[in-house]
Design a protein around this motif. Structure first.
Motif, PDB file in Angstrom:
ATOM      1  N   CYS A 263       3.571   3.595   2.167  1.00 18.42           N
ATOM      2  CA  CYS A 263       3.633   5.049   2.194  1.00 18.42           C
ATOM      3  C   CYS A 263       3.588   5.577   3.622  1.00 18.42           C
ATOM      4  O   CYS A 263       3.225   4.872   4.552  1.00 18.42           O
TER       5      CYS A 263
ATOM      6  N   SER B  70       2.915   5.446   8.991  1.00 19.96           N
ATOM      7  CA  SER B  70       3.254   4.700   7.785  1.00 19.96           C
ATOM      8  C   SER B  70       2.388   3.461   7.701  1.00 19.96           C
ATOM      9  O   SER B  70       2.023   2.878   8.716  1.00 19.96           O
TER      10      SER B  70
ATOM     11  N   GLY C 227       8.239   2.931   2.677  1.00 18.30           N
ATOM     12  CA  GLY C 227       8.274   3.494   1.338  1.00 18.30           C
ATOM     13  C   GLY C 227       8.545   2.438   0.293  1.00 18.30           C
ATOM     14  O   GLY C 227       9.083   1.375   0.586  1.00 18.30           O
TER      15      GLY C 227
ATOM     16  N   ALA D 247       3.403   2.822  -4.872  1.00 15.89           N
ATOM     17  CA  ALA D 247       2.273   3.490  -4.221  1.00 15.89           C
ATOM     18  C   ALA D 247       1.446   2.512  -3.398  1.00 15.89           C
ATOM     19  O   ALA D 247       0.228   2.575  -3.361  1.00 15.89           O
TER      20      ALA D 247
END
Length: 170
Positions: free
Chosen positions: A106, A130, A90, A103
């Motif tokens: 993710c 991920s 993340g 972004a």
């Protein structure tokens, strides 16, 4: 039994440096009332060593890629010691104004809905993957939004005998 005048479920700060037993104590306390525990960015957590990763348990997810490193060394140490967990990536939203820092890391969940119970079950079962995606648009936010929305989504993840499979929308 209360600890230092607090109920068992109230985490508190230990004096530094944190020993392995103090870290495990905190994980144990969190585990009593938590639906799921994620060990966040171990490569940026000062004082986490190979020895500690080989001993710590009680978390279900480890964050692997939050921007500083692509290395999975901490996760490897834990897995090699028999402490199984899933992994997540993340951006952590530390730099929401920088196109190249948001972004791009993710996790894609294969989830029947956006409801809490479905997301929790998906995370617990590891029905996600991920990855990093390109910085589409390189500063052009409209292009970034458009291209990110077009990234294929997961329609199925599973195991068929000895083969792991993943199905994407296109």
């Amino acid at each position: 039994k209360p600890v230092f005048g607090c109920s068992e479920t109230v985490p508190f700060d230990h004096l530094l440096p944190l020993t392995t037993s103090q870290k495990q104590f905190q994980l144990d306390i969190l585990g009593k009332d938590s639906d799921i525990i994620q060990l966040n960015h171990p490569s940026r957590t000062h004082g986490l060593s190979k020895s500690q990763m080989e001993k710590l348990e009680g978390y279900q997810i480890m964050e692997l890629d939050s921007g500083r490193t692509k290395e999975n060394l901490y996760w490897d140490w834990a897995l090699s010691a028999g402490h199984y967990s899933f992994a997540l990536a993340g951006d952590d939203l530390h730099y929401p104004d920088r196109s190249n820092r948001i972004a791009v890391r993710c996790s894609f969940l294969c989830c029947p809905s956006a409801g809490y119970s479905d997301i929790l079950e998906t995370l617990r079962d590891g029905c996600y993957y991920s990855m990093r995606i390109p910085d589409y648009g390189k500063g052009d936010w409209e292009t970034k939004y458009e291209r990110n929305r077009a990234v294929p989504h997961v329609t199925g993840i599973g195991l068929n005998r000895d083969t792991v499979f993943i199905y994407l929308s296109h």
